[in-house]
Design a protein around this motif. Sequence first.
Motif, PDB file in Angstrom:
ATOM      1  N   GLY A 137       0.814  -1.212   0.000  1.00  0.00           N
ATOM      2  CA  GLY A 137       0.000   0.000   0.000  1.00  0.00           C
ATOM      3  C   GLY A 137       0.842   1.253   0.000  1.00  0.00           C
ATOM      4  O   GLY A 137       0.556   2.228  -0.712  1.00  0.00           O
ATOM      5  N   ARG A 138       1.881   1.248   0.776  1.00  0.00           N
ATOM      6  CA  ARG A 138       2.780   2.404   0.832  1.00  0.00           C
ATOM      7  C   ARG A 138       3.494   2.602  -0.505  1.00  0.00           C
ATOM      8  O   ARG A 138       3.581   3.715  -1.008  1.00  0.00           O
ATOM      9  CB  ARG A 138       3.788   2.237   1.957  1.00  0.00           C
ATOM     10  N   LEU A 139       4.019   1.524  -1.083  1.00  0.00           N
ATOM     11  CA  LEU A 139       4.709   1.629  -2.366  1.00  0.00           C
ATOM     12  C   LEU A 139       3.778   2.075  -3.487  1.00  0.00           C
ATOM     13  O   LEU A 139       4.205   2.739  -4.427  1.00  0.00           O
ATOM     14  CB  LEU A 139       5.367   0.295  -2.729  1.00  0.00           C
ATOM     15  N   ASN A 140       2.509   1.722  -3.381  1.00  0.00           N
ATOM     16  CA  ASN A 140       1.516   2.136  -4.380  1.00  0.00           C
ATOM     17  C   ASN A 140       0.962   3.526  -4.104  1.00  0.00           C
ATOM     18  O   ASN A 140       0.105   4.001  -4.842  1.00  0.00           O
ATOM     19  CB  ASN A 140       0.371   1.122  -4.449  1.00  0.00           C
ATOM     20  N   GLY A 141       1.413   4.153  -3.011  1.00  0.00           N
ATOM     21  CA  GLY A 141       0.980   5.513  -2.695  1.00  0.00           C
ATOM     22  C   GLY A 141      -0.448   5.606  -2.195  1.00  0.00           C
ATOM     23  O   GLY A 141      -1.067   6.673  -2.290  1.00  0.00           O
ATOM     24  N   GLU A 142      -0.979   4.537  -1.653  1.00  0.00           N
ATOM     25  CA  GLU A 142      -2.352   4.555  -1.149  1.00  0.00           C
ATOM     26  C   GLU A 142      -2.417   5.406   0.116  1.00  0.00           C
ATOM     27  O   GLU A 142      -1.610   5.246   1.034  1.00  0.00           O
ATOM     28  CB  GLU A 142      -2.823   3.129  -0.862  1.00  0.00           C
ATOM     29  N   ASP A 143      -3.370   6.319   0.156  1.00  0.00           N
ATOM     30  CA  ASP A 143      -3.494   7.278   1.261  1.00  0.00           C
ATOM     31  C   ASP A 143      -3.502   6.613   2.630  1.00  0.00           C
ATOM     32  O   ASP A 143      -2.910   7.123   3.573  1.00  0.00           O
ATOM     33  CB  ASP A 143      -4.762   8.123   1.113  1.00  0.00           C
ATOM     34  N   GLU A 144      -4.157   5.496   2.736  1.00  0.00           N
ATOM     35  CA  GLU A 144      -4.269   4.785   4.010  1.00  0.00           C
ATOM     36  C   GLU A 144      -2.899   4.448   4.599  1.00  0.00           C
ATOM     37  O   GLU A 144      -2.736   4.339   5.805  1.00  0.00           O
ATOM     38  CB  GLU A 144      -5.071   3.500   3.778  1.00  0.00           C
ATOM     39  N   PHE A 145      -1.890   4.304   3.728  1.00  0.00           N
ATOM     40  CA  PHE A 145      -0.579   3.848   4.173  1.00  0.00           C
ATOM     41  C   PHE A 145       0.523   4.896   4.096  1.00  0.00           C
ATOM     42  O   PHE A 145       1.614   4.670   4.573  1.00  0.00           O
ATOM     43  CB  PHE A 145      -0.147   2.621   3.356  1.00  0.00           C
ATOM     44  N   THR A 146       0.262   6.051   3.476  1.00  0.00           N
ATOM     45  CA  THR A 146       1.343   7.012   3.300  1.00  0.00           C
ATOM     46  C   THR A 146       1.520   7.917   4.503  1.00  0.00           C
ATOM     47  O   THR A 146       2.639   8.186   4.902  1.00  0.00           O
ATOM     48  CB  THR A 146       1.126   7.865   2.042  1.00  0.00           C
TER      49      THR A 146
END
Length: 109
Positions: free
Chosen positions: A93-102
């Motif tokens: 999620g972080r690598l994909n730039g998903e708001d939940e994880f950034t």
Amino acid sequence: MPESETEALDYYPSGWSEEIHDEYYIEWRSNDDESILVRLDGTMGDGDYSVTPITGVNTDEEEFVTRPISRLSREEAFDVAATLIYAMNGVAGRLNGEDEFTGDITDEA
């Protein structure tokens, strides 16, 4: 979050699928890339469960196996599997730039 059909794991992250081959062999796969998975294998018997994080497959269909964790009790195996599923989900999620994880990261150093 989907509810697990196993007795030892309550939920797993959205974006993942649970494949119960039998009560001793279960896989959780990323829906975005099904070659990313966590495998729980208890077919060797109680006290000898293993959990293996797999981060992809190469062109020869060989799995990229990150160090398996072995010689676990059933309860320990499900705890390790849950930890790995959520960790792999968070990193993806972080690598994909998903708001939940950034989040909002500030560098105070």
